[in-house]
Design an enzyme around this catalytic site. Structure first.
Site, mmCIF file in Angstrom:
data_model
loop_
_atom_site.group_PDB
_atom_site.id
_atom_site.type_symbol
_atom_site.label_atom_id
_atom_site.label_comp_id
_atom_site.label_asym_id
_atom_site.label_seq_id
_atom_site.Cartn_x
_atom_site.Cartn_y
_atom_site.Cartn_z
ATOM 1 N N GLU A 284 0.828 -1.208 0.000
ATOM 2 C CA GLU A 284 0.000 0.000 0.000
ATOM 3 C C GLU A 284 0.864 1.260 0.000
ATOM 4 O O GLU A 284 0.506 2.264 -0.636
ATOM 5 C CB GLU A 284 -0.939 -0.028 1.206
ATOM 6 C CG GLU A 284 -1.998 -1.113 1.081
ATOM 7 C CD GLU A 284 -2.836 -1.284 2.329
ATOM 8 O OE1 GLU A 284 -4.064 -1.146 2.231
ATOM 9 O OE2 GLU A 284 -2.259 -1.552 3.405
ATOM 10 N N GLU B 22 -3.983 -9.419 4.003
ATOM 11 C CA GLU B 22 -4.685 -9.042 5.236
ATOM 12 C C GLU B 22 -5.873 -9.942 5.556
ATOM 13 O O GLU B 22 -6.140 -10.242 6.727
ATOM 14 C CB GLU B 22 -5.152 -7.573 5.148
ATOM 15 C CG GLU B 22 -4.060 -6.549 5.401
ATOM 16 C CD GLU B 22 -3.286 -6.173 4.154
ATOM 17 O OE1 GLU B 22 -2.587 -5.145 4.185
ATOM 18 O OE2 GLU B 22 -3.370 -6.914 3.145
#
Length: 261
Positions: free
Chosen positions: A111, A131
């Site tokens: 990210e 995640e």
């Protein structure tokens, strides 16, 4: 500044190295320090381009520090005004950032790279958003930025199963700009940074501003918007000294001298 960050100024280029062995994972304290570095970069008129990279050759960043999580740091902890890793939620940064991805970019590390304007990566780099396998979601930009780059089928597989994407696959999909050997990584990132320095800073700022404002608009609506006078940098570029300097330098067969005004 945090001991986990090393900052190097090379003229108008700032290099930020995240150095937290073994995986360059990021806890809240490190995120705040990274945010301070990026905000200082934003506000320093002498700096034009930033390069963010990881220490070592294995990890760019493994993302959120799971050791800190195990010790009580919550997924929705305060990571600073710049968001996780100090960059993912800075929306008024009108200078380019290059992510020099030296290895694994997982979770928040991916990210962070996605929040940059350019990604140059080593051949051994790979990218993943695992995640969901940890009971959380990639909400530091992964679920927002990746769908703008990849088809839904690829995004769904990456975010729901944690599938890794190799450097070469990322290049094929246009997620990264360049794939080079590990030994050439920083030289390649610095070469790109110098190319950006050679462009007019006001023009770069206007381009980033226009992208942010119009990326979801139809073309006709985008035209109306940029000509409406609401943008900060675009009107300034049209009447700037740099807008005169560029054509003049071209006519005189010399390099332009940008003043940023």
């Amino acid at each position: 500044m945090s001991e986990s960050l090393h900052l190097t100024r090379n003229g108008p280029i700032l290099e930020i190295t995240l150095d937290r062995p073994k995986a360059n994972a990021i806890d809240a304290k490190t995120s705040f320090a990274m945010g301070e570095a990026f905000l200082n970069f934003r506000d320093d008129p002498e700096l034009r381009v930033a390069i963010i990279t990881g220490g070592g050759e294995k990890f760019f960043s493994a993302g959120w520090d799971l050791k800190a999580a195990a010790e009580g740091e919550a997924p929705d902890a305060d990571f600073g005004s710049g968001g996780f890793a100090g960059l993912t939620e800075i929306f008024d940064l009108d200078k380019p950032v290059i992510a020099a991805v030296n290895g694994y970019a997982f979770g928040g590390g991916f990210e962070l790279a996605l929040a940059a304007d350019f990604i140059v990566c080593a051949e051994n780099a790979s990218f993943a958003l695992p995640e969901a396998k940890l009971g959380i979601v990639p909400d530091s930009g992964g679920v927002l930025r990746l769908p703008k780059l990849l088809p839904p089928a690829i995004v769904n597989e990456m975010v729901m199963t944690g599938r890794r994407m190799s450097a070469e696959e990322a290049l094929r999909w246009g997620v990264v700009n360049r794939v080079v050997s590990q030994s050439e990584l920083m030289d390649s990132a610095r070469e790109l940074a110098q190319q950006l320095v050679n462009s007019a800073p006001l023009a770069i700022a206007a381009l980033k501003e226009i992208y942010r404002a119009t990326s979801e608009m139809p073309v006709e609506e985008g035209y109306r918007y940029i000509r409406s006078g609401v943008l900060k940098h675009y009107p300034s570029v049209l009447h700037s000294e740099d807008a005169l300097e560029g054509p003049q330098a071209f006519a005189e067969k010399r390099d332009p001298v940008w003043k940023g005004r």
